[in-house]
Design a protein around this motif. Structure first.
Motif, PDB file in Angstrom:
ATOM      1  N   VAL A  68      10.529   8.168   7.838  1.00 32.23           N
ATOM      2  CA  VAL A  68       9.688   7.531   8.849  1.00 32.23           C
ATOM      3  C   VAL A  68       8.679   8.558   9.346  1.00 32.23           C
ATOM      4  CG1 VAL A  68       9.632   6.412  11.102  1.00 32.23           C
ATOM      5  CG2 VAL A  68      11.560   6.010   9.572  1.00 32.23           C
ATOM      6  N   LEU A  69       7.407   8.177   9.313  1.00 35.91           N
ATOM      7  CA  LEU A  69       6.340   9.038   9.812  1.00 35.91           C
ATOM      8  C   LEU A  69       5.851   8.481  11.143  1.00 35.91           C
ATOM      9  CD1 LEU A  69       4.311   9.356   6.494  1.00 35.91           C
ATOM     10  CD2 LEU A  69       6.027  10.950   7.383  1.00 35.91           C
ATOM     11  N   ARG A  70       5.753   9.341  12.142  1.00 35.49           N
ATOM     12  CA  ARG A  70       5.236   8.921  13.438  1.00 35.49           C
ATOM     13  C   ARG A  70       3.782   9.346  13.507  1.00 35.49           C
ATOM     14  NH1 ARG A  70       7.705   7.744  18.916  1.00 35.49           N
ATOM     15  NH2 ARG A  70       5.810   7.222  20.004  1.00 35.49           N
ATOM     16  N   LEU A  71       2.883   8.379  13.602  1.00 36.22           N
ATOM     17  CA  LEU A  71       1.445   8.648  13.689  1.00 36.22           C
ATOM     18  C   LEU A  71       0.952   8.100  15.017  1.00 36.22           C
ATOM     19  CD1 LEU A  71       0.504   7.565  10.061  1.00 36.22           C
ATOM     20  CD2 LEU A  71       0.912   9.868  10.896  1.00 36.22           C
ATOM     21  N   GLY A  72       0.878   8.981  15.999  1.00 41.89           N
ATOM     22  CA  GLY A  72       0.514   8.536  17.343  1.00 41.89           C
ATOM     23  C   GLY A  72       1.625   7.653  17.897  1.00 41.89           C
ATOM     24  N   TRP A  73       1.260   6.427  18.228  1.00 46.16           N
ATOM     25  CA  TRP A  73       2.231   5.465  18.741  1.00 46.16           C
ATOM     26  C   TRP A  73       2.795   4.567  17.657  1.00 46.16           C
ATOM     27  CZ3 TRP A  73       4.090   6.132  23.424  1.00 46.16           C
ATOM     28  CH2 TRP A  73       3.345   6.870  24.338  1.00 46.16           C
ATOM     29  N   PRO A  96       0.835  -1.209   0.000  1.00 45.12           N
ATOM     30  CA  PRO A  96       0.000   0.000   0.000  1.00 45.12           C
ATOM     31  C   PRO A  96       0.872   1.262   0.000  1.00 45.12           C
ATOM     32  CG  PRO A  96       0.035  -0.990   2.166  1.00 45.12           C
ATOM     33  CD  PRO A  96       0.774  -1.939   1.250  1.00 45.12           C
ATOM     34  N   LEU A  97       0.266   2.433   0.060  1.00 43.66           N
ATOM     35  CA  LEU A  97       1.016   3.694   0.010  1.00 43.66           C
ATOM     36  C   LEU A  97       2.000   3.859   1.166  1.00 43.66           C
ATOM     37  CD1 LEU A  97      -1.734   6.183  -1.170  1.00 43.66           C
ATOM     38  CD2 LEU A  97       0.173   5.242  -2.478  1.00 43.66           C
ATOM     39  N   ALA A  98       1.661   3.324   2.319  1.00 38.75           N
ATOM     40  CA  ALA A  98       2.553   3.373   3.477  1.00 38.75           C
ATOM     41  C   ALA A  98       2.474   2.027   4.182  1.00 38.75           C
ATOM     42  CB  ALA A  98       2.165   4.490   4.429  1.00 38.75           C
ATOM     43  N   VAL A  99       3.594   1.611   4.768  1.00 39.14           N
ATOM     44  CA  VAL A  99       3.642   0.311   5.439  1.00 39.14           C
ATOM     45  C   VAL A  99       4.063   0.493   6.889  1.00 39.14           C
ATOM     46  CG1 VAL A  99       4.145  -0.974   3.328  1.00 39.14           C
ATOM     47  CG2 VAL A  99       6.038  -0.120   4.704  1.00 39.14           C
TER      48      VAL A  99
END
Length: 102
Positions: free
Chosen positions: A50-55, A18-21
């Motif tokens: 690296v994207l941080r999304l919440g935890w 997918p677009l992000a894993v």
């Protein structure tokens, strides 16, 4: 540390992402164990964006593929067939050149 044999992503699996894993999938694609991937992120040395999304950590697939040296270009069946044909011609030419005529 590398993952157990057979657990790396195949080339086909890489194109179906997918677009992000998640981090585990990115680590698997890079041949890293998840613990090493987390360590690299905390040290600022992970080779992808690296994207941080919440935890959670998410890695954009485009960044992962670039890191793996896979360009974002469409692959056409005709190009694949041409590559197979060229490989067969080279193999045949090599076999012909190395035959013993004595």
């Amino acid at each position: 540390m590398t993952p157990r044999s057979g657990s790396w992503l195949s080339f086909g699996e890489a194109f179906d992402l997918p677009l992000a894993v998640d981090l585990r999938t990115a680590a698997r694609a890079l041949g890293l164990c998840p613990a090493t991937a987390y360590k690299l992120i905390h040290e600022g040395g992970f080779p992808c964006l690296v994207l941080r999304l919440g935890w959670q950590y998410r890695i954009p697939t485009a960044s992962l593929l670039r890191t793996l040296g896979i360009e974002e270009r469409p692959v056409y069946p005709a190009d694949l067939r041409a590559g197979v044909d060229l490989a067969e011609q080279r193999r045949y030419a090599t076999e012909f050149e190395t035959e013993d005529y004595a």
